[in-house]
Design a protein around this motif. Sequence first.
Motif, short mmCIF file in Angstrom:
data_model
loop_
_atom_site.label_atom_id
_atom_site.label_comp_id
_atom_site.label_asym_id
_atom_site.label_seq_id
_atom_site.Cartn_x
_atom_site.Cartn_y
_atom_site.Cartn_z
N LYS A 156 0.84 -1.20 0.00
CA LYS A 156 0.00 0.00 0.00
C LYS A 156 0.87 1.25 0.00
N TYR A 157 1.89 1.26 0.83
CA TYR A 157 2.81 2.41 0.88
C TYR A 157 3.45 2.64 -0.48
N LEU A 175 2.37 1.81 -3.45
CA LEU A 175 1.39 2.29 -4.42
C LEU A 175 1.01 3.74 -4.17
N GLU A 176 0.86 4.12 -2.91
CA GLU A 176 0.48 5.49 -2.58
C GLU A 176 1.60 6.50 -2.84
N ASN A 177 2.84 6.03 -2.87
CA ASN A 177 3.98 6.93 -3.05
C ASN A 177 4.61 6.83 -4.44
N GLY A 178 3.88 6.30 -5.37
CA GLY A 178 4.30 6.30 -6.76
C GLY A 178 5.40 5.34 -7.13
#
Length: 131
Positions: free
Chosen positions: A99-100, A102-105
């Motif tokens: 998740k981290y 994916l959320e941070n590109g």
Amino acid sequence: LLTQIMDEARHLDVFRKRALVNGGGLLSEGQSGPSLRVILDAKDFTEMSAIMHVFAEGFIQSLFRTGEYVSYNEAEKRIYSLCYQDESRHLGFGVMHLKYLLENGASVNFCSLSRISKRYASCCMSMPVFP
């Protein structure tokens, strides 16, 4: 990750003692080599984490939940329940890591993860769960 190592060491100790007390003795390692090789051959931490924390821990978590349901006594139920909780924490670590990313590109190669998950699943399905 250190807490996970401590959890896994505790699982080994508990199940080793359980096997010896129940008179079953210790069995050979079995067919875990191919599935372990998939984890060790990961190209980076993200791939290793997805394989180990999501696929492998999810599989083991299911085994512990099943063990809890089919236990012969309250002590076994408690062992499996606590191990299930540990595996839930490990699985959560892997999911939160993805998740981290994916959320941070960060680039996550889902085709690679899909291929690896199929390879890992085929290794797991070829392993006997109970001797």
